[in-house]
Design a protein around this motif. Sequence first.
Motif, PDB file in Angstrom:
ATOM      1  N   MET A   1     -42.714  15.811 -36.523  1.00  0.00           N
ATOM      2  CA  MET A   1     -41.225  15.795 -36.341  1.00  0.00           C
ATOM      3  C   MET A   1     -40.392  14.410 -35.728  1.00  0.00           C
ATOM      4  O   MET A   1     -39.697  13.901 -36.241  1.00  0.00           O
ATOM      5  N   ILE A   2     -41.150  13.999 -34.578  1.00  0.00           N
ATOM      6  CA  ILE A   2     -40.480  12.863 -33.823  1.00  0.00           C
ATOM      7  C   ILE A   2     -40.802  11.419 -34.632  1.00  0.00           C
ATOM      8  O   ILE A   2     -40.171  10.620 -34.468  1.00  0.00           O
ATOM      9  N   ARG A   4     -40.512  10.756 -37.578  1.00  0.00           N
ATOM     10  CA  ARG A   4     -39.782  10.538 -38.829  1.00  0.00           C
ATOM     11  C   ARG A   4     -38.671   9.789 -38.391  1.00  0.00           C
ATOM     12  O   ARG A   4     -37.950  10.251 -37.349  1.00  0.00           O
ATOM     13  N   GLN A   6     -35.441   9.889 -39.686  1.00  0.00           N
ATOM     14  CA  GLN A   6     -34.026  10.512 -39.342  1.00  0.00           C
ATOM     15  C   GLN A   6     -34.038  11.529 -38.040  1.00  0.00           C
ATOM     16  O   GLN A   6     -32.892  11.479 -37.521  1.00  0.00           O
ATOM     17  N   THR A   7     -35.081  11.609 -37.335  1.00  0.00           N
ATOM     18  CA  THR A   7     -35.266  12.238 -36.020  1.00  0.00           C
ATOM     19  C   THR A   7     -34.595  11.264 -35.081  1.00  0.00           C
ATOM     20  O   THR A   7     -33.851  11.732 -34.122  1.00  0.00           O
ATOM     21  N   LEU A  11     -30.937  11.633 -33.082  1.00  0.00           N
ATOM     22  CA  LEU A  11     -31.145  11.645 -31.339  1.00  0.00           C
ATOM     23  C   LEU A  11     -30.130  10.472 -30.871  1.00  0.00           C
ATOM     24  O   LEU A  11     -29.572  10.895 -30.054  1.00  0.00           O
ATOM     25  N   ILE A  66     -32.276  18.369 -36.077  1.00  0.00           N
ATOM     26  CA  ILE A  66     -33.636  17.847 -35.937  1.00  0.00           C
ATOM     27  C   ILE A  66     -34.450  19.080 -36.024  1.00  0.00           C
ATOM     28  O   ILE A  66     -35.627  18.842 -36.239  1.00  0.00           O
ATOM     29  N   PHE A  69     -36.378  20.027 -39.423  1.00  0.00           N
ATOM     30  CA  PHE A  69     -37.133  19.117 -40.263  1.00  0.00           C
ATOM     31  C   PHE A  69     -38.210  19.631 -41.515  1.00  0.00           C
ATOM     32  O   PHE A  69     -38.669  18.748 -42.150  1.00  0.00           O
ATOM     33  N   GLN A  75     -31.325  20.185 -43.513  1.00  0.00           N
ATOM     34  CA  GLN A  75     -31.158  18.948 -42.607  1.00  0.00           C
ATOM     35  C   GLN A  75     -30.240  17.819 -43.000  1.00  0.00           C
ATOM     36  O   GLN A  75     -29.410  17.227 -42.463  1.00  0.00           O
ATOM     37  N   CYS A  79     -26.909  16.428 -41.378  1.00  0.00           N
ATOM     38  CA  CYS A  79     -26.610  15.011 -41.414  1.00  0.00           C
ATOM     39  C   CYS A  79     -25.017  14.777 -41.705  1.00  0.00           C
ATOM     40  O   CYS A  79     -24.426  14.055 -40.974  1.00  0.00           O
ATOM     41  N   ALA A 124     -29.436   8.769 -40.556  1.00  0.00           N
ATOM     42  CA  ALA A 124     -30.306   9.981 -40.797  1.00  0.00           C
ATOM     43  C   ALA A 124     -30.277  10.463 -42.008  1.00  0.00           C
ATOM     44  O   ALA A 124     -31.145  10.907 -42.629  1.00  0.00           O
TER      45      ALA A 124
END
Length: 142
Positions: A1-2, A4, A6-7, A11, A66, A69, A75, A79, A124
């Motif tokens: 998840m983190i 990627r 877009q994450t 954030l 987030i 995902f 998602q 965005c 994102a």
Amino acid sequence: MIQRIQTIWLLLAILSASIAFFLPFAVEFSSAIDTTVVEGEGLNAINNILATILIGDIIVCGFIGIGTFKKRKIQKAFCVIVSLLSAVCIAYMIYAAEFEEGVQRKISFGVIAPILSFVFGILAFNGVRKDDKLVKSLDRLR
């Protein structure tokens, strides 16, 4: 998840939106008629209920984006929602700073935070779109 991209962009959109709570987006001026001293008071999102609601919605939609995902269509939608809410927030901040009658205000540097949130939301969305294209291209090879 983190891992990627877009994450990371989401954030950053959340962080820039949360900064808007504390930075003044308008400065209200008041002065006496016979004096040259001008006193300024900052107007930030904590003092303004509609700006608080908009920025809170940006933050919540960013966290939901987030968290989704595994579902790229959802998602992408979040965005887009983050970007649209940021644009509405920018428009409202400019309206509240410049066009309300009876109050003398000037736009301050706090408007930059929703602008950054808007840009990060678009980035994102592009990351999710590239991820979607990559998955679809891998499905063709099977």
